[in-house]
Design an enzyme around this catalytic site. Structure first.
Site, PDB file in Angstrom:
ATOM      1  N   LYS A  31       0.845  -1.188   0.000  1.00  0.00           N
ATOM      2  CA  LYS A  31       0.000   0.000   0.000  1.00  0.00           C
ATOM      3  C   LYS A  31       0.883   1.240   0.000  1.00  0.00           C
ATOM      4  O   LYS A  31       1.978   1.234   0.554  1.00  0.00           O
ATOM      5  CB  LYS A  31      -0.910  -0.025   1.241  1.00  0.00           C
ATOM      6  CG  LYS A  31      -1.969   1.049   1.262  1.00  0.00           C
ATOM      7  CD  LYS A  31      -3.097   0.664   2.209  1.00  0.00           C
ATOM      8  CE  LYS A  31      -4.074   1.808   2.384  1.00  0.00           C
ATOM      9  NZ  LYS A  31      -5.297   1.383   3.062  1.00  0.00           N
ATOM     10  N   ASP A  43      -7.879   5.908  -1.774  1.00  0.00           N
ATOM     11  CA  ASP A  43      -8.203   4.482  -1.683  1.00  0.00           C
ATOM     12  C   ASP A  43      -9.548   4.313  -0.987  1.00  0.00           C
ATOM     13  O   ASP A  43      -9.637   3.804   0.121  1.00  0.00           O
ATOM     14  CB  ASP A  43      -7.077   3.791  -0.888  1.00  0.00           C
ATOM     15  CG  ASP A  43      -7.315   2.314  -0.708  1.00  0.00           C
ATOM     16  OD1 ASP A  43      -7.942   1.705  -1.588  1.00  0.00           O
ATOM     17  OD2 ASP A  43      -6.864   1.770   0.320  1.00  0.00           O
TER      18      ASP A  43
HETATM   19  C1  RNT Z   1      -6.649  -2.176   3.070  1.00  0.00           C
HETATM   20  C2  RNT Z   1      -6.467  -3.348   2.195  1.00  0.00           C
HETATM   21  C3  RNT Z   1      -7.081  -4.619   2.673  1.00  0.00           C
HETATM   22  C4  RNT Z   1      -8.455  -4.456   3.247  1.00  0.00           C
HETATM   23  C5  RNT Z   1      -9.190  -5.735   3.489  1.00  0.00           C
HETATM   24  C6  RNT Z   1     -10.357  -5.551   4.380  1.00  0.00           C
HETATM   25  O1  RNT Z   1      -6.239  -1.004   2.512  1.00  0.00           O
HETATM   26  O2  RNT Z   1      -6.919  -3.060   0.910  1.00  0.00           O
HETATM   27  O3  RNT Z   1      -7.067  -5.535   1.639  1.00  0.00           O
HETATM   28  O4  RNT Z   1      -9.248  -3.635   2.445  1.00  0.00           O
HETATM   29  O5  RNT Z   1      -8.311  -6.680   3.951  1.00  0.00           O
END
Ligand code: RNT
Ligand code: ZN
Length: 422
Positions: A231, A297
């Site tokens: 991320k 996001d």
């Molecule tokens: C968070 C991630 C993760 C979650 C889920 C709930 O930014 O995208 O994948 O959204 O695990």
């Protein structure tokens, strides 16, 4: 609503139009039928889970909206999911998070979870004949409240989360064994820093160490496969996220793991399209978290956007469908949650269908010949081919509602079931 005769007449014409481009619509539909979408459980209850009904969502992700009818128990979530699945053509998978356990009367800590706490989910999946995927949950917890889990400088806290990861891999393997279908276990941690960060190295070193410990025991890949999700930033981790793209790409390559690419986890103008073939040069398999970020996001419901179509095109053109697990990751609490699931999964399937209906050999021939004029001209022309007619025929033959027919069922379910959940 269109009757079956109209649907089939329209389809017959569409079939001819595609055939004129050298495309076999029946072959495309046969391929589509083979693609399972891993449907995220967390759209059904705003990422709440059943560990502690009072606790809120944390970890830099946020569900907004208060549309009535959120599933409050695992039974409610399962029956909502069954209803949504009945509106979606094909056989799919379901993806659950560790916080969706059913522990019985006593709270079970995350480092203590066992397969038995998920036995009702596994029985349910077995009964439906679908695969189950798993996610360890490193957020919405007191031990993650300061924004660190696997990167934590406190050895005790770090150990707690390592043990959680180890427990989740075991559960994943049990799921795979029981369902005779490999479980994909995804790891995403919320760790990061809000503001100017001096030590970017330390947390990453600790993350490597933690992941190494989680991954230490070998697990049969026929039972469970582990994936790491990068991320760019989250709410409260705007400046620094140790689990970045470079970090996890490197980790996954080195350790022969899967890599998760979430469509919302990059710079806003950066798409997954170009990452798929690049990463698949170095990792065997990918897990996608198909999502839709709006300015950030935000995990909006997936729609048939150009971005989505481009992802599907890459999967089909590269012949990657057996190496890429298509999972969804969105959670909108402001609209009917079953409708959100249905819209998102149907959009994903439509995008795949559009890609499967592409006259790729012709496009490729033009490209190979250096005729970029014809390539662009064809790409524009095929945009208006009758995809909808093929999709409607598919829904009809797969015994799910055609067109807006599914919405009538959602509305009925809303008044019969959802509005009573106050
Ligand atoms: C968070 C991630 C993760 C979650 C889920 C709930 O930014 O995208 O994948 O959204 O695990
Ligand atoms: Zn994700």
């Amino acid at each position: 609503m269109m009757n079956n005769t109209t649907i089939e007449k329209t389809y017959a014409l569409a079939k001819e139009q595609y055939a004129a481009w050298g495309v076999d619509t029946e072959a495309a539909l046969a391929s589509l039928r083979q693609v399972p979408i891993s449907i995220q459980c967390w759209q059904g209850d705003d990422v709440g889970g059943f560990e502690n009904p009072e606790a809120g969502l944390s970890g830099g992700i946020l569900a907004t909206g208060n549309y009535p009818g959120r599933a409050r128990t695992a039974d409610e979530l399962r029956s909502d999911a069954v209803k949504a699945l009945s509106l979606i053509p094909g056989r799919h998978r379901f993806s659950i998070h560790a916080i969706y356990l059913e522990p019985g009367p006593k709270r079970v800590e995350r480092d203590q979870i066992e397969t038995k706490h998920f036995s009702r989910w596994i029985d349910w999946a077995a009964e439906l004949g679908i695969g189950l995927d798993f996610n360890s949950t490193f957020f919405s917890h007191a031990k993650a409240a300061d924004g660190f889990t696997l990167c934590h400088r406190d050895e005790g806290i770090r150990k707690f989360w390592i043990d959680h990861g180890i427990a989740c891999r075991k559960i994943g393997a049990d799921i795979g064994r029981r369902l005779n279908n490999p479980c994909i276990h995804n790891i995403w941690i919320p760790d990061g820093m809000k503001d100017l960060t001096v030590d970017r190295k330390g947390p990453r070193q600790r993350l490597i160490q933690s992941l190494d410990e989680i991954m230490a025991a070998p697990v049969d890949r026929k039972l469970n496969r582990d994936s790491v999700e990068c991320k760019l930033f989250g709410i409260g981790s705007e400046t620094y996220v140790p689990g970045s793209h470079e970090f996890y790409l490197g980790y996954a390559v080195k350790n022969k793991m899967l890599l998760t690419l979430d469509a919302g986890h990059f710079h806003p103008t950066e798409t997954l399209t170009d990452k798929i073939s690049a990463c698949l040069g170095f990792v065997d398999e990918l897990l996608l978290h198909v999502s839709r970020g709006v300015r950030w996001d935000s995990d909006h419901v997936v729609i048939l956007s150009d971005d989505l179509k481009a992802i599907a095109e890459e999967l089909v053109r590269g012949d990657y469908l057996d190496r890429v697990h298509v999972g969804l990751d969105f959670f909108d609490a402001s609209i009917n949650r079953l409708a959100a699931w249905t819209i998102g999964v149907r959009a994903m399937l439509k995008a795949l269908l559009a890609a499967l209906l592409e006259p790729t050999p012709r496009l490729r021939a033009a490209e190979d010949a250096g005729d970029y004029t014809a390539r662009l001209a064809m790409l524009e022309e095929i945009k208006t081919l009758p995809l909808g007619a093929v999709w409607d025929h598919y829904c009809r033959t797969m015994d799910v509602p055609v067109g807006m027919g599914w919405m009538d069922e959602v509305k009925q379910y809303e008044s019969d079931v959802l509005v009573k959940r106050r």
